[in-house]
Design a protein around this motif. Structure first.
Motif, short mmCIF file in Angstrom:
data_model
loop_
_atom_site.label_atom_id
_atom_site.label_comp_id
_atom_site.label_asym_id
_atom_site.label_seq_id
_atom_site.Cartn_x
_atom_site.Cartn_y
_atom_site.Cartn_z
N LYS A 190 2.74 8.31 -4.63
CA LYS A 190 1.32 9.21 -5.48
C LYS A 190 0.49 8.11 -4.75
CE LYS A 190 3.53 12.13 -9.48
NZ LYS A 190 3.35 12.09 -10.95
N ILE A 191 -1.26 8.72 -5.14
CA ILE A 191 -2.23 7.62 -4.10
C ILE A 191 -3.38 8.67 -4.76
CG2 ILE A 191 -3.34 6.57 -2.81
CD1 ILE A 191 -0.69 8.58 -0.51
N VAL A 236 -5.17 6.03 5.06
CA VAL A 236 -4.59 5.59 4.15
C VAL A 236 -3.28 5.05 4.13
CG1 VAL A 236 -4.09 7.04 1.82
CG2 VAL A 236 -6.37 7.13 2.81
N THR A 237 -2.43 6.31 4.87
CA THR A 237 -0.90 5.36 5.32
C THR A 237 -0.45 3.87 5.40
OG1 THR A 237 -0.91 7.83 6.36
CG2 THR A 237 0.93 6.60 6.43
N LEU A 238 -1.47 3.61 6.09
CA LEU A 238 -1.66 2.40 7.09
C LEU A 238 -2.27 1.35 5.55
CD1 LEU A 238 -3.66 2.01 10.23
CD2 LEU A 238 -1.12 1.81 9.84
N ASN A 239 -2.94 1.93 4.52
CA ASN A 239 -3.61 1.29 3.96
C ASN A 239 -2.07 0.69 2.54
OD1 ASN A 239 -6.25 1.52 1.45
ND2 ASN A 239 -4.79 -0.60 1.40
N ILE A 243 -7.27 2.08 -1.20
CA ILE A 243 -6.75 2.66 -2.15
C ILE A 243 -7.20 2.40 -3.73
CG2 ILE A 243 -4.33 3.24 -2.96
CD1 ILE A 243 -3.52 3.10 -0.08
N LYS A 244 -6.60 3.29 -4.91
CA LYS A 244 -7.39 2.92 -6.25
C LYS A 244 -6.14 3.38 -6.51
CE LYS A 244 -11.81 5.11 -7.54
NZ LYS A 244 -12.42 6.56 -7.91
N TYR A 297 -3.44 -6.56 -5.31
CA TYR A 297 -2.39 -5.56 -5.56
C TYR A 297 -1.29 -5.55 -6.60
CZ TYR A 297 -5.23 -2.12 -3.25
OH TYR A 297 -6.28 -0.78 -2.67
N PHE A 298 -1.89 -5.14 -7.24
CA PHE A 298 0.14 -5.91 -8.89
C PHE A 298 0.20 -4.86 -9.28
CE2 PHE A 298 -3.62 -9.01 -8.58
CZ PHE A 298 -3.12 -9.93 -8.58
#
Ligand SMILES: [Zn+2]
Length: 437
Positions: A191-192, A167-170, A210-211, A238-239
């Motif tokens: 926040k994730i 998740v950190t990499l993402n 990630i959502k 991602y926007f």
């Protein structure tokens, strides 16, 4: 699909920021402890003797079957008739398998199960008429909401929240163009929302992309939401909250992780080594361990890959009529002149060739034939969302954005964030850093 998700989320967050939901969702993961069912892969364990192992060097499907008293014709039948479902030649060393054996004196293998990966498996049923099929383990998705404040570094702070390193990499990939994660400041917030996968209800099996994310750097909030802009080509970007693409044509740094900005572009730099004379530094130095991969910061064609003087081994890439980038002091180059590279492709490795006081990459950014400071350049962004999609996008992010906004921090946020964590101020003399050109 995207719409469905939006609707589901809309229900979740309809009554925004409900307290009772928050308590369990934070650092959660409550896995229901159910009574163990004596079944694996759908087979009743009480009816078999179970042998679990992994494929070893020298193992073959035929060998394993013969060891477990399966008749040769059955082995041949599987190898020939079920090649599309289970190619016996493709079993890999290290993969787990299970053999269910008859509970009698013959100890004959009845079922062979091969794990293709953590979720997919192949069953070879050796009873009566032989057959093979593939199946999936049941996967449960558990949504996690994370909120944190930078105290050390992104990876340390994420780790202390129990977040999977992927998740950190993402996250660092999503923000690679907009935030330099090695110049974060204490007090920056994030926040994730993401999903964790669980097999058979309890076995952890990694994370989904990630959502939604939020990052507040130097007081400036940047949201990130994945959105498919071309469903035919399945292009997803991602926007941010205003529908700007978070991707830029250039990455912030030529090293993905684990570097330290050791010297900035500085035309008035004085160096002890040269008797404190002004030696302009027209590059940006990223110190990293020898052998760390160096990546192209944008798509382009390699115009130089050579070794010369103080530059050592270097690569130069032409991106378009305006921009070129150059990467110095490599241990070795990975690309040759004339090669086309994509953004993020590894083009070489950090080294100490040429004039350098320590392992680092000196990153040179050329604009119209002149070297400029990339950290001060306003660089072009990647393709924005088409106007026709913008309304749809803004409607799509609305519920997820409120969900993000509702995630609470574990500790109250302090308002002072003056502390630079990893940035070395490079405005004056620079004695112990690399004095290369
Ligand atoms: Zn340099």
């Amino acid at each position: 699909m995207r719409k469905c998700w939006g609707i589901i989320l809309a229900f979740i967050v309809l009554s925004s920021c409900k307290k009772e939901e928050k308590t369990s969702s934070k650092n959660l993961v409550q896995i229901k402890a159910e009574k163990p069912i004596p079944k694996i892969y759908g087979f009743n364990l009480e009816k078999f003797d179970v042998l679990r192992d992994t494929i070893k060097n020298g193992d073959s499907f035929g060998k394993l079957m013969l060891q477990n008293h399966v008749d040769y014709p059955k082995i041949v039948k599987i190898a020939e008739e079920y090649k599309d479902t289970f190619d016996v030649k493709r079993i890999k060393v290290g993969k787990p398998y299970v053999i269910l054996k008859a509970k009698d004196t013959t100890e004959k293998a009845q079922i062979f199960i091969y794990e293709n990966d953590r979720i997919n498996y192949t069953v070879v049923d050796l009873r009566d008429s032989v057959q093979a099929y593939t199946s999936k383990k049941k996967v449960k998705y558990v949504q996690r909401e994370i909120a944190g404040v930078i105290k050390n570094s992104l990876s340390i702070d994420m780790d202390s929240l129990g977040v999977d390193y992927n998740v950190t990499l993402n996250l660092s990939d999503i923000y690679a163009w907009t935030i330099d994660f090695f110049r974060l400041e204490k007090g920056d917030e994030f926040k994730i929302i993401y999903n964790e996968r669980y097999i058979s209800d309890s076995i952890y099996a990694g994370v989904e992309p990630i959502k939604a994310a939020f990052f507040k750097h130097k007081g400036k909030p940047i949201y990130a939401f994945p959105y498919v802009t071309d469903s035919l080509k399945n292009i997803m970007d991602y926007f941010d909250q205003d529908a700007n693409n978070l991707r830029s044509t250039f990455l912030k740094a030529p090293i993905k992780f684990n570097y330290r900005l050791s010297s900035r572009y500085n035309l008035r730099r004085r160096i002890a080594y040269y008797g404190y004379k002004v030696r302009p530094h027209k590059g940006t130095d990223y110190a990293a361990a020898i052998g760390t991969p160096i990546v192209a910061t944008a798509d382009g064609t390699v115009t130089e890959s050579r070794r010369r003087g103080g530059n050592g081994k270097y690569v130069k890439i032409k991106h378009n009529g305006t921009y070129s980038t150059q990467y110095l002091h490599m241990k070795a180059q990975k690309v040759k002149k004339g090669e086309y590279v994509r953004q993020g492709d590894v083009i070489g490795w950090v080294g100490m060739t040429g004039n350098t006081g320590g392992p680092h990459v000196c990153y040179r950014f050329w604009k119209n034939g002149k070297q400029v400071d990339p950290l001060r350049e306003k660089l072009p962004s990647a393709k924005p969302i088409a106007d026709s999609l913008k309304t749809d996008y803004l409607a799509f992010i609305e519920p997820i954005k409120s969900q993000l906004d509702c995630i609470e921090y574990e500790e109250p946020i302090k308002e002072e964030n003056e502390n630079l964590i990893t940035l070395n101020q490079e405005n004056g003399t620079n004695q112990n850093q690399s004095y290369n050109d």
